[in-house]
Design an enzyme around this catalytic site. Sequence first.
Site, PDB file in Angstrom:
ATOM      1  CG  ASP A  93       0.101   1.318  -3.274  1.00  0.00           C
ATOM      2  OD1 ASP A  93       1.088   1.321  -4.272  1.00  0.00           O
ATOM      3  OD2 ASP A  93      -0.048   1.005  -2.176  1.00  0.00           O
ATOM      4  CB  SER A  94       1.104   6.284  -6.462  1.00  0.00           C
ATOM      5  OG  SER A  94       1.052   7.241  -4.385  1.00  0.00           O
ATOM      6  N   GLY A  95       2.704   4.470  -4.049  1.00  0.00           N
ATOM      7  CA  GLY A  95       4.212   4.046  -3.842  1.00  0.00           C
ATOM      8  C   GLY A  95       4.261   5.346  -2.747  1.00  0.00           C
ATOM      9  N   GLY A  96       3.803   6.427  -2.771  1.00  0.00           N
ATOM     10  CA  GLY A  96       3.755   7.700  -2.207  1.00  0.00           C
ATOM     11  C   GLY A  96       3.539   7.335  -0.287  1.00  0.00           C
ATOM     12  CG  PHE A  97       0.867   5.429   3.202  1.00  0.00           C
ATOM     13  CD1 PHE A  97       0.315   6.689   4.371  1.00  0.00           C
ATOM     14  CD2 PHE A  97       1.296   4.732   3.681  1.00  0.00           C
ATOM     15  CE1 PHE A  97       0.420   6.216   6.027  1.00  0.00           C
ATOM     16  CE2 PHE A  97       0.647   3.932   5.678  1.00  0.00           C
ATOM     17  CZ  PHE A  97       0.440   4.934   5.418  1.00  0.00           C
ATOM     18  CG  ASP A 147      -0.206  10.645  -2.873  1.00  0.00           C
ATOM     19  OD1 ASP A 147       0.204  10.089  -3.143  1.00  0.00           O
ATOM     20  OD2 ASP A 147      -0.934  10.874  -1.860  1.00  0.00           O
ATOM     21  CD  GLN A 190      -2.762  13.268   0.405  1.00  0.00           C
ATOM     22  OE1 GLN A 190      -2.945  13.650   1.721  1.00  0.00           O
ATOM     23  NE2 GLN A 190      -2.328  12.476  -0.215  1.00  0.00           N
ATOM     24  N   GLY A 217      -4.414  10.648   2.917  1.00  0.00           N
ATOM     25  CA  GLY A 217      -4.122  11.328   3.631  1.00  0.00           C
ATOM     26  C   GLY A 217      -5.371  11.385   5.514  1.00  0.00           C
ATOM     27  CB  CYS A 305     -19.216 -16.869   8.493  1.00  0.00           C
ATOM     28  SG  CYS A 305     -18.653 -16.553   7.645  1.00  0.00           S
TER      29      CYS A 305
END
Length: 378
Positions: A93-97, A147, A190, A217, A305
């Site tokens: 991921d971008s690290g933005g969150f 983002d 977004q 988002g 399972c």
Amino acid sequence: MAVRYEFIKECKQSGARLGRLHTPHGVIETPIFMPVGTQATVKTISPEELKEMEAQIILSNTYHLFLRPGHELVKEAGGLHKFMNWDRPILTDSGGFQVFSLSNLRKITEEGVNFRSHLNGEKLFIGPETAMEIQNALGADIIMAFDECPPYPADKSYVKASTDRTYRWLKRCMEAHTRSDEQALFGIVQGGMHEDLRQEAAKQLVDLDLPGYAIGGLSVGESKEMMYEVLSYTTPHLPQNKARYLMGVGSPDALIQGAIQGIDLFDCVLPTRIARNGTTMTSQGRLVVRNAKYARDFTPLDPNCDCYTCRNYSRAYIRHLIKADETFGLRLTSYHNLYFLLDLMDKVRDAIRNDRLLDFRDEFMIQYYGSLHPDTSF
């Protein structure tokens, strides 16, 4: 392109997509759930165990790897695949969150985000160019544009300004991305909960002809109904011949409904996070194995399972381990939960193949939640 989406078929009953995502480290059958290996490891689970449960791709986190051990060290080790001994696809991921979730520890500017490390308070900066430098060094097959994830709720004027900035940052990411022949850069749609902003953002991204598109988002506090509504007016504006990724979503009901609404890739920390509290997902619904009533229950977590945990250990034993703070207990519940979601997505793909995903959804919801409209997320 480094990553190519191959459309296989559409479920006649639901409209869900069956596909394959071709990457430098293997082919991914979609729709698929991606286990989250935040710091270059899926918590308590080895790469060999992930392969046993047929994990096809995992996610790692740019922000956390930037803080430690540092992207330069990972690059020196030969990239993230070699560093963590995982030879299948990886998405970062971008690290933005993570940056934006720091709230009072960060300041957003047009250049990027100044923030303080949650580890030691050190002043740091990530912008589009930095995010690309980090992810190019990590070497994941799929990388995300930097983002801003707007908070929920937020004024429409703020969301509009934020979404416009995310688009400008995306174009800077495209310019700074130096390994496009090896790594596919996905843009992130977004726009908050606003239909016009979502559709405008989707159109802008599609015009850039990226290898794939993420929907960000969501799963940030809004209701499930609202999330599905956003998907209903966003996903149709993304191209049929490119991968679609719904970020941060992993409850069983949301995975099935997301697939119905045309999503190919999902990720979430949910299965390992709840496992650490002794909560497991079974064919009969949620089971909290640390509860006292399981102290003398010598049956598997889920009799239906076939995972390593259920083939070898009882509820009583796992409860004992968790109550005694033994790490092996967390490993067993984490293994089971990951296996459960990966197996669920295998069943989703099979239902799409046989044009019966809506029937499968209804059968699963009744068996797992006891209702077609559950009031719980997992």
